[in-house]
Motif scaffolding. Sequence first.
Motif, PDB file in Angstrom:
ATOM      1  N   ALA A 122    -100.928  22.477  62.510  1.00 49.81           N
ATOM      2  CA  ALA A 122    -100.634  23.798  62.980  1.00 49.81           C
ATOM      3  C   ALA A 122    -101.839  24.230  63.798  1.00 49.81           C
ATOM      4  CB  ALA A 122    -100.081  24.704  62.214  1.00 49.81           C
ATOM      5  N   ASP A 123    -101.684  24.807  64.927  1.00 44.98           N
ATOM      6  CA  ASP A 123    -102.611  25.704  65.938  1.00 44.98           C
ATOM      7  C   ASP A 123    -102.715  26.979  65.365  1.00 44.98           C
ATOM      8  OD1 ASP A 123    -104.434  26.718  67.461  1.00 44.98           O
ATOM      9  OD2 ASP A 123    -103.596  25.886  69.259  1.00 44.98           O
ATOM     10  N   ARG A 124    -103.596  27.342  64.458  1.00 39.64           N
ATOM     11  CA  ARG A 124    -104.049  28.604  63.944  1.00 39.64           C
ATOM     12  C   ARG A 124    -104.929  29.550  64.561  1.00 39.64           C
ATOM     13  NH1 ARG A 124    -102.416  28.262  58.237  1.00 39.64           N
ATOM     14  NH2 ARG A 124    -102.002  26.005  57.625  1.00 39.64           N
ATOM     15  N   ARG A 125    -105.131  29.301  65.877  1.00 40.52           N
ATOM     16  CA  ARG A 125    -106.278  29.974  66.682  1.00 40.52           C
ATOM     17  C   ARG A 125    -106.007  31.252  66.817  1.00 40.52           C
ATOM     18  NH1 ARG A 125    -108.091  25.702  71.356  1.00 40.52           N
ATOM     19  NH2 ARG A 125    -105.524  25.322  71.232  1.00 40.52           N
ATOM     20  N   PRO A 126    -104.705  31.487  67.470  1.00 37.73           N
ATOM     21  CA  PRO A 126    -104.179  33.212  67.599  1.00 37.73           C
ATOM     22  C   PRO A 126    -104.452  33.827  66.424  1.00 37.73           C
ATOM     23  CG  PRO A 126    -102.721  31.375  68.663  1.00 37.73           C
ATOM     24  CD  PRO A 126    -103.654  30.763  67.667  1.00 37.73           C
ATOM     25  N   ALA A 127    -104.034  33.253  65.249  1.00 43.55           N
ATOM     26  CA  ALA A 127    -104.476  34.218  64.043  1.00 43.55           C
ATOM     27  C   ALA A 127    -105.846  34.136  63.647  1.00 43.55           C
ATOM     28  CB  ALA A 127    -103.825  33.731  62.804  1.00 43.55           C
ATOM     29  N   GLN A 128    -106.639  33.378  63.977  1.00 40.31           N
ATOM     30  CA  GLN A 128    -108.033  33.114  63.690  1.00 40.31           C
ATOM     31  C   GLN A 128    -108.790  34.130  64.430  1.00 40.31           C
ATOM     32  OE1 GLN A 128    -108.914  29.176  64.573  1.00 40.31           O
ATOM     33  NE2 GLN A 128    -108.757  28.587  62.463  1.00 40.31           N
ATOM     34  N   VAL A 129    -108.288  34.506  65.734  1.00 41.99           N
ATOM     35  CA  VAL A 129    -108.800  35.694  66.673  1.00 41.99           C
ATOM     36  C   VAL A 129    -108.575  37.014  65.815  1.00 41.99           C
ATOM     37  CG1 VAL A 129    -108.411  36.872  69.016  1.00 41.99           C
ATOM     38  CG2 VAL A 129    -108.600  34.495  68.956  1.00 41.99           C
ATOM     39  N   TRP A 130    -107.450  37.147  65.441  1.00 35.86           N
ATOM     40  CA  TRP A 130    -107.172  38.590  64.919  1.00 35.86           C
ATOM     41  C   TRP A 130    -108.128  38.535  63.515  1.00 35.86           C
ATOM     42  CZ3 TRP A 130    -101.557  40.160  64.877  1.00 35.86           C
ATOM     43  CH2 TRP A 130    -101.321  40.577  66.347  1.00 35.86           C
ATOM     44  N   GLU A 131    -108.066  37.643  62.726  1.00 38.54           N
ATOM     45  CA  GLU A 131    -108.823  37.728  61.364  1.00 38.54           C
ATOM     46  C   GLU A 131    -110.385  38.037  61.774  1.00 38.54           C
ATOM     47  OE1 GLU A 131    -107.851  37.908  58.425  1.00 38.54           O
ATOM     48  OE2 GLU A 131    -105.682  37.242  58.660  1.00 38.54           O
ATOM     49  N   ALA A 132    -110.997  37.078  62.715  1.00 39.01           N
ATOM     50  CA  ALA A 132    -112.351  37.536  63.202  1.00 39.01           C
ATOM     51  C   ALA A 132    -112.533  38.745  63.861  1.00 39.01           C
ATOM     52  CB  ALA A 132    -112.733  36.248  64.011  1.00 39.01           C
ATOM     53  N   GLY A 133    -111.502  39.151  64.291  1.00 45.63           N
ATOM     54  CA  GLY A 133    -111.667  40.554  65.246  1.00 45.63           C
ATOM     55  C   GLY A 133    -111.343  41.778  64.389  1.00 45.63           C
TER      56      GLY A 133
END
Length: 219
Positions: A122-133
């Motif tokens: 799974a590509d989790r990068r969109p969610a990683q943006v929100w978690e980091a931001g």
Amino acid sequence: MPLPHTFRTYSPAVHHDGGWRGIGYGSMVRLAFQVEGRPITFASYHAPAYGRHRRIDQAEAVLAAVTRPHELALIGSDFNSIGAARTNGADYDPDPYTGRPWWPDLVHQCHEPTHPRQRHHADRRPAQVWEAGGLHDVAAASRSPWKATTGHWPTCPYSARGIARRIDTIHGTKTVLPAVRSLTVIDTPVTRAASDHLPVTVDIDPRKLPTTPSNPAQP
């Protein structure tokens, strides 16, 4: 009560600010309310169904639109990708594609394998943006039991392959999380018959919202 002049819509057809232009295939609406003397933003977002990189770019635009200028925010979304929150050192959302045969539609959801022995995931990068931001997954933060929101619809190609996913989420800023009482995925015969996505609700205690702005310098 709703705060005047805070209602905004964002879509490919309505370019209210330059950060949204050209991203396309996604939409959001937001409105701020005065709750217990504090402004809190509520928003609803539908991520692009296709285009992993488009979802990443749009995640950044949504993050800025929701968390500014108010530090208190909750956003519900059809996120169209898998979450990146972690609890107890593990992913809150298991990878639903692990061990599943590759088929072309997964190019919209996974890091594609570059050689025969590599497994797609799974590509989790969109969610990683929100978690980091600073937009955190409320289900994970509140330690709610994991529950899929899709996978029950008979004609869905993921359902047909036995893949159940939690792609309907509620995220909130760190200042809102202590006020969360519960998060619920409404799974009933009615909701299963009404849509291929199950609705998600969150209950908050307004009395536990911070009464003074937090210090941005604090972790």
